[in-house]
Design a protein around this motif. Structure first.
Motif, PDB file in Angstrom:
ATOM      1  N   SER A 124      -0.299  -0.957  18.269  1.00  0.00           N
ATOM      2  CA  SER A 124      -1.056  -1.279  19.483  1.00  0.00           C
ATOM      3  C   SER A 124      -2.003  -0.142  19.855  1.00  0.00           C
ATOM      4  O   SER A 124      -2.092   0.267  21.016  1.00  0.00           O
ATOM      5  N   ASP A 125      -2.658   0.406  18.841  1.00  0.00           N
ATOM      6  CA  ASP A 125      -3.670   1.467  18.982  1.00  0.00           C
ATOM      7  C   ASP A 125      -3.102   2.833  19.359  1.00  0.00           C
ATOM      8  O   ASP A 125      -3.861   3.765  19.628  1.00  0.00           O
ATOM      9  N   VAL A 126      -1.791   2.982  19.385  1.00  0.00           N
ATOM     10  CA  VAL A 126      -1.175   4.291  19.606  1.00  0.00           C
ATOM     11  C   VAL A 126      -0.931   4.942  18.240  1.00  0.00           C
ATOM     12  O   VAL A 126      -0.284   4.343  17.382  1.00  0.00           O
ATOM     13  N   PRO A 127      -1.424   6.164  18.017  1.00  0.00           N
ATOM     14  CA  PRO A 127      -1.306   6.787  16.691  1.00  0.00           C
ATOM     15  C   PRO A 127       0.132   7.126  16.316  1.00  0.00           C
ATOM     16  O   PRO A 127       0.919   7.598  17.134  1.00  0.00           O
ATOM     17  N   ILE A 128       0.452   6.879  15.063  1.00  0.00           N
ATOM     18  CA  ILE A 128       1.725   7.260  14.452  1.00  0.00           C
ATOM     19  C   ILE A 128       1.385   7.969  13.150  1.00  0.00           C
ATOM     20  O   ILE A 128       0.691   7.417  12.295  1.00  0.00           O
ATOM     21  N   VAL A 129       1.870   9.200  12.986  1.00  0.00           N
ATOM     22  CA  VAL A 129       1.459  10.036  11.853  1.00  0.00           C
ATOM     23  C   VAL A 129       2.573  10.115  10.821  1.00  0.00           C
ATOM     24  O   VAL A 129       3.731  10.395  11.156  1.00  0.00           O
ATOM     25  N   VAL A 130       2.225   9.877   9.567  1.00  0.00           N
ATOM     26  CA  VAL A 130       3.165   9.937   8.455  1.00  0.00           C
ATOM     27  C   VAL A 130       3.351  11.394   8.035  1.00  0.00           C
ATOM     28  O   VAL A 130       2.391  12.142   7.865  1.00  0.00           O
ATOM     29  N   HIS A 131       4.612  11.807   7.860  1.00  0.00           N
ATOM     30  CA  HIS A 131       4.937  13.130   7.324  1.00  0.00           C
ATOM     31  C   HIS A 131       5.897  12.934   6.156  1.00  0.00           C
ATOM     32  O   HIS A 131       6.936  12.279   6.305  1.00  0.00           O
ATOM     33  N   ARG A 181       0.848  -1.198   0.000  1.00  0.00           N
ATOM     34  CA  ARG A 181       0.000   0.000   0.000  1.00  0.00           C
ATOM     35  C   ARG A 181       0.873   1.235   0.000  1.00  0.00           C
ATOM     36  O   ARG A 181       1.961   1.231   0.580  1.00  0.00           O
ATOM     37  N   LEU A 182       0.402   2.299  -0.656  1.00  0.00           N
ATOM     38  CA  LEU A 182       1.094   3.576  -0.649  1.00  0.00           C
ATOM     39  C   LEU A 182       0.577   4.425   0.508  1.00  0.00           C
ATOM     40  O   LEU A 182      -0.624   4.466   0.782  1.00  0.00           O
ATOM     41  N   ILE A 183       1.503   5.090   1.201  1.00  0.00           N
ATOM     42  CA  ILE A 183       1.110   5.942   2.316  1.00  0.00           C
ATOM     43  C   ILE A 183       1.219   7.405   1.913  1.00  0.00           C
ATOM     44  O   ILE A 183       2.002   7.768   1.033  1.00  0.00           O
ATOM     45  N   GLU A 184       0.429   8.245   2.564  1.00  0.00           N
ATOM     46  CA  GLU A 184       0.316   9.641   2.191  1.00  0.00           C
ATOM     47  C   GLU A 184       0.636  10.556   3.364  1.00  0.00           C
ATOM     48  O   GLU A 184       0.632  10.137   4.528  1.00  0.00           O
ATOM     49  N   HIS A 185       0.907  11.810   3.045  1.00  0.00           N
ATOM     50  CA  HIS A 185       1.217  12.820   4.054  1.00  0.00           C
ATOM     51  C   HIS A 185       0.068  12.956   5.042  1.00  0.00           C
ATOM     52  O   HIS A 185      -1.088  13.046   4.670  1.00  0.00           O
TER      53      HIS A 185
END
Length: 326
Positions: free
Chosen positions: A165-172, A154-158
């Motif tokens: 484990s349900d802790v958010p991680i944000v792609v930049h 899958r391609l990830i986006e900004h």
């Protein structure tokens, strides 16, 4: 890995690599506050020229891998440490098109076939087209058993949100810095950002694909957006965002000034001028290793800046000796 509401967790930073010479472990943590999951950021650690960081983020029930070392052999050591946890790898993120960050991907794919391989669209295109010959070089150095990276699942986006484990991680996604596109992962609850090659801490970065105009501006934005965070760089030790970003800007400014003041006074870079600039960089940053491990990296960096600034190399230099950078 699925989207989840914002939660507060506890970060423990572990610097470890089982069976790797020169490995070390350091753990730090903050106060607990209604934690629903503890995350550990592991940094396999190896000193010396060519040292590169891969990270794995461990939650109570799953793991995310960020970058996969420069070779299958080095990657296998990390794989062994992850396997020892008994936890599944949910995803593998490749930050950018540099061989030291995806060269060991094969070992992870073989060990964790159910992990979702994630990349930004530009990164996937660059690896697939391989215009710089990085994949071919990996094949030459690692032998016939080496397999080129597959297409991502899958391609990830900004600003896309992943979770461990349900802790958010944000792609930049950053463009036109050390590479055309660099993927960073921010963990807001932990005030941590895995920044890849936007920073090389106390190591000479690689300018082969860099944009020397946009890179410092991106570092300034990083400081504004993530002030107070811990930055986990692509090379070198983690540290405060503000400090590491400021040091990187100062380094870029110093190296660029060597080209503008000392080399391009007549738009032609001579052998003597390049050797003098290499000596000045080494004197100003004593003991620093190169991120590529190649003896001629500083020379190639200067040549790249000369080209970006519209200068030319003195006739015959293209195939010249490494001089002071040997």
């Amino acid at each position: 890995m699925r989207a989840a509401p914002f939660t507060i967790g506890l970060l423990a930073m572990t610097l470890a690599l089982a069976g790797c010479a020169g490995s070390e472990t350091e753990t730090t943590g903050g106060p607990e506050a209604d934690a629903v999951a503890d995350l550990e950021i592991h940094r396999p650690f190896r000193r010396g020229p060519g040292s590169v960081n891969s990270y794995w983020i461990e939650g109570p029930d799953e793991i995310l891998v960020f970058d996969t070392q420069r070779s299958v052999a080095l990657a296998e050591r990390i794989v062994a440490a992850i396997e020892a946890t008994g936890k599944p790898v949910a995803a593998i993120v490749i930050s950018h098109y540099d061989p030291d960050h995806f060269g060991g991907l094969q070992a992870f794919i073989e060990a964790f076939p159910d992990a979702e391989l994630l990349m930004a669209e530009t990164v996937a295109e660059q690896i697939g087209r391989d215009l710089s010959g990085y994949v071919e070089r990996l094949r030459e150095t690692q032998g016939d058993a080496y397999r080129a990276p597959p297409e991502p699942a899958r391609l990830i986006e900004h600003r896309e949100e992943l979770t461990v484990s349900d802790v958010p991680i944000v792609v930049h996604l950053l463009t036109d810095t050390e590479a055309e596109t660099i993927t960073m992962l921010a963990i807001p609850s932990e005030r941590a950002i895995l920044a890849s090659d936007i920073v090389a801490n106390r190591m000479h970065p690689d300018f082969a694909d860099a944009d020397i105009d946009s890179w410092p501006r991106a570092l300034d934005r990083l400081t504004r957006d993530f002030s107070g965070f811990t930055l986990y760089p692509g090379h070198g030790e983690p540290g405060p965002v503000n400090l590491l970003a400021a040091n990187q800007v100062a380094y870029l400014s110093f190296v660029r000034s060597q080209v503008e003041r000392e080399i391009l006074d007549d738009d032609v870079a001579t052998e003597e001028e390049i050797n003098a600039a290499i000596a000045a960089i080494r004197a100003n940053y004593p003991g620093w290793e190169s991120v590529t491990g190649r003896p001629a990296q500083l020379r190639r960096n200067l040549e790249a800046i000369v080209a970006q600034l519209g200068g030319e190399l003195e006739a015959g230099q293209e195939d010249g000796a490494d001089g002071a950078d040997s």
